[in-house]
Write a protein that holds these residues in place. Structure first.
Motif, mmCIF file in Angstrom:
data_model
loop_
_atom_site.group_PDB
_atom_site.id
_atom_site.type_symbol
_atom_site.label_atom_id
_atom_site.label_comp_id
_atom_site.label_asym_id
_atom_site.label_seq_id
_atom_site.Cartn_x
_atom_site.Cartn_y
_atom_site.Cartn_z
ATOM 1 N N VAL B 93 46.232 82.012 45.755
ATOM 2 C CA VAL B 93 45.644 83.220 45.176
ATOM 3 C C VAL B 93 44.236 82.915 44.677
ATOM 4 N N LEU B 124 46.946 88.940 36.750
ATOM 5 C CA LEU B 124 47.503 88.012 37.754
ATOM 6 C C LEU B 124 47.629 86.615 37.164
ATOM 7 N N LEU B 127 49.655 83.290 38.418
ATOM 8 C CA LEU B 127 49.979 83.376 39.856
ATOM 9 C C LEU B 127 48.927 82.666 40.706
ATOM 10 N N ARG B 130 49.918 80.313 43.561
ATOM 11 C CA ARG B 130 50.863 80.770 44.590
ATOM 12 C C ARG B 130 50.152 81.121 45.887
ATOM 13 N N GLN B 134 54.201 84.553 48.624
ATOM 14 C CA GLN B 134 55.160 84.459 47.517
ATOM 15 C C GLN B 134 54.949 85.569 46.494
ATOM 16 N N LEU B 135 54.116 86.559 46.831
ATOM 17 C CA LEU B 135 53.823 87.630 45.874
ATOM 18 C C LEU B 135 54.467 88.942 46.316
ATOM 19 N N SER B 136 54.670 89.830 45.343
ATOM 20 C CA SER B 136 55.169 91.171 45.677
ATOM 21 C C SER B 136 54.016 92.006 46.232
ATOM 22 N N GLN B 139 51.411 92.848 43.632
ATOM 23 C CA GLN B 139 50.585 91.686 43.274
ATOM 24 C C GLN B 139 49.579 91.379 44.374
ATOM 25 N N GLN B 140 50.041 91.473 45.630
ATOM 26 C CA GLN B 140 49.124 91.229 46.752
ATOM 27 C C GLN B 140 47.950 92.193 46.701
#
Lengths: 273, 366
Positions: B93, B124, B127, B130, B134-136, B139-140
């Protein structure tokens, strides 16, 4: 159970056993013969010894040919991967009329280039270029032969990299070189690894090209040397040959296992994120 | 901060399709601007032309008063969030957010600073290490926004920013996006096919169809006074009633066997028109009323939550009207529909353009 069914099953398993045995015997030979005090052409429980290994290591050309093989194949694998990456990226992204025909044409002709048919012109060409008896020359010819198929396979991986990745990088000011290095190639890494292993394995086992293009025995790769492993009388040197065969197979197996565990060996694109 | 000026812009694809066809548009500094239209209307092409990803065939694009029509995308000072977010799957990220800075060879220490600051602004934290996989989805989307913000563009372009989120998350993200845009005050253009999204988010909306601008205005103007029947059809969660009618002398139109009041000063008497009236602006009553009205019988009522959409059969024409919850008349009830003259819109029958009366400013509320 009806008798006909039982007979059919038994017949089936007998066939399976025969086929398994057919493939297993050479494997068993390569596992046992190198360590056998009296290696023959048959498979039997070995009389354990390391004498053959010592003999092979002392052989004037055996270890040298392995180094030659590595030299040629690493050069070929790296060159094929590098050129195929650039070419497949270009072919994947640029619209050229007749692009697919070009790809199929190349693929078809590639089997001619490293194949037997074109050996005479290739020999003449290399002779004119002064690349006879040169390991670099051998790597060059094999690179040329492997490139079309490599481009064809790799293009599929590059096609699978979403265009929005590149456009995103472009909007942020990345140059074409940066896009290729930072975005496209890392995403297509499984493809690059596959191509590199594939090119390595193909050139590792190639006999014809180095056989024709290399003259001096100290420059010959393993694949060619193997057929010259005879003793003074002219019969097969059964002490060196099994050990040499075993050593010869190790790099390919190791490379495959390495790539398979890291990326998964596959011939199609797609992204696992 | 910067405005965007578009003059006579056309984007023609090699196959001859004019995806954007002679567009003039001005987006003010700090404005939240929506490009709205059905799929294939050219809104995404317009956005991509502003970004420089599609070459403009005609016309000019100016950002911050600088002509960028022939400028490379990376040198226009625009930041863009793609519909699929286009996060690089092999980068963390933090690497994703600071990629625009890496391209400009900003020092690693500064990049780490920017990453943690931007991540903080977009909630964020924690995160950063990550991978996008691996993010929802939400979040993306925020990572993609963070990357765009970190690039410090003068203009933010969003391609269908909410379409990849599920329904509940979409509302949350919508509020978040509007607040973020207000806080940053960055000129933002976003593309959407969802009229509710455009109405909710934008300061101004450009409704497009076939590469052309059909209406430009505030959400209120576009909703209350669609400039043509195309916009009238497209905007609003319940479709606008569009009925054939005829102008009469006394400031009314005859329609569906009855009549409605209308501002007819600019329309010749007896002119054939299309009458447009939103279900929300019609009043349903069961008793009799004075003045122009439509009379009919309730056919069906659809529950929309706090209100219901009632379909009324007026002389063979179905007319939609919304009523507050629990006041729905049962099917078969004879009802009367009325509307204020300012809400009844008249369109020409041939071109579907709004017949604007001269005595009123566009978007005035009754």
């Amino acid at each position: 159970m009806r008798p006909a069914y039982v007979v059919r099953r038994i017949g089936f398993y007998v066939l399976i056993c025969a086929i398994t045995l057919f493939f297993a015997v050479p494997m068993l030979w390569i596992a046992s013969a190198p360590f056998d005090a009296s290696p023959g052409l048959g498979v039997h429980w070995p009389d354990w010894t390391l004498e053959n290994v010592r003999k092979t290591l002392d052989h004037p050309y055996a270890m040298h040919s392995m180094v030659n093989s590595l030299l040629i194949c690493v050069t070929t694998a790296v060159a094929v991967t590098a050129f195929a990456a650039l070419a497949s990226y270009a072919l994947s992204r640029v619209r050229i009329p007749g692009r697919d025909a070009l790809l199929y044409g190349l693929l078809l002709l590639s089997s001619v280039v490293t194949g037997t048919a074109a050996m005479v012109p290739i020999f003449v060409m290399m002779y004119q270029l002064g690349l006879i008896d040169s390991r670099f020359g051998v790597a060059l010819v094999m690179t040329g032969g492997l490139l079309p198929a490599a481009i064809f396979i790799l293009k599929d991986f590059v096609d699978a990299v979403p265009k929005s990745y590149e456009e995103s990088a472009r909007v942020f000011g990345a140059s074409t070189g940066q896009i290729l290095r930072d975005v496209v190639l890392p995403v297509a890494r499984p493809g690059l690894a596959t191509i590199m292993v594939w090119a390595f394995v193909n050139s590792w086992g190639n006999f014809l090209v180095p056989f024709l293009l290399i003259r001096s025995i100290e420059k010959q790769p393993g694949a060619v040397l193997m057929q010259t492993l005879t003793d003074e009388g002219g019969s097969v040197n059964l002490q060196v040959l099994p050990v040499f065969s075993l050593l010869f197979s190790i790099p390919v197996v190791v490379l495959y296992l390495l790539v398979n565990s890291r990326y998964g060996f596959r011939f199609h694109g797609g992204i696992k994120s | 901060m910067a405005g965007i000026d578009i003059e006579g812009l056309a984007t023609v694809y090699p196959n001859g399709v004019r995806a954007v066809d002679g567009l003039d548009l001005h987006v003010a500094d700090g404005e939240f601007f929506a490009l709205l239209g059905p799929s294939g209307c050219g809104k995404t092409t317009l956005l991509r032309t502003i970004a420089g990803l599609e070459p403009a065939s005609e016309g000019t694009v100016r950002i911050d008063a600088t002509d960028v029509t022939r400028t490379e995308p990376g040198k226009r000072g625009v930041a863009m969030v793609f519909q699929d977010y286009a996060l690089f799957p092999h980068m963390s990220v933090s690497e994703n957010i600071t990629y625009p800075l890496k391209v400009r060879r900003v020092a690693a220490a500064t990049r780490a600073d920017v990453a943690s600051r931007t991540a903080g602004e977009l909630s964020l934290d924690g995160l950063l290490e990550r991978k996008p996989g691996q993010l929802s989805g939400g979040q993306q989307q925020r990572v993609a926004l963070a990357r765009a913000i970190a690039s410090e563009g003068k203009v933010l372009l969003l391609d269908e920013p909410l379409s990849n989120l599920d329904a509940r998350l979409r509302l949350e993200a919508r509020t978040f996006l509007k607040k973020l845009q207000r806080d940053l005050g960055i000129t933002t253009v976003f593309v959407t096919h969802d009229q509710a999204e455009a109405l909710a988010l934008a300061d101004r909306i450009a409704v497009m169809d076939s590469g052309k601008l059909r209406q430009l205005g505030s959400p209120r103007e576009v909703f209350a006074r669609p400039a043509n029947t195309f916009v009238a059809n497209f905007i609003g969660s319940t479709p606008m009633n569009l009925l054939p009618g005829k102008v009469t002398t006394d400031g009314a139109v005859t329609v569906a066997g009855g009549s409605l009041p209308a501002t007819t000063s600019s329309t010749p008497t007896d002119a054939e028109v299309t009458v447009g009236i939103r279900p929300e602006y019609l009043t349903l009553s069961t008793g009799d009323v004075a003045g122009p009205a439509l009379r009919g019988e309730v056919v069906v009522a659809e529950n929309l939550g706090t209100q219901s959409l009632v379909s009324v059969d007026c002389a063979g024409t179905l007319i939609g009207v919304t009523v507050p919850e629990e006041t729905e008349p049962s099917p078969g009830t004879p009802v009367v529909l009325t509307a204020p003259a300012s809400r009844v819109l008249l369109y020409t029958q041939d071109t579907g353009e709004l017949l604007t009366s001269t005595d009123r400013t566009v978007g005035a509320r009754s």
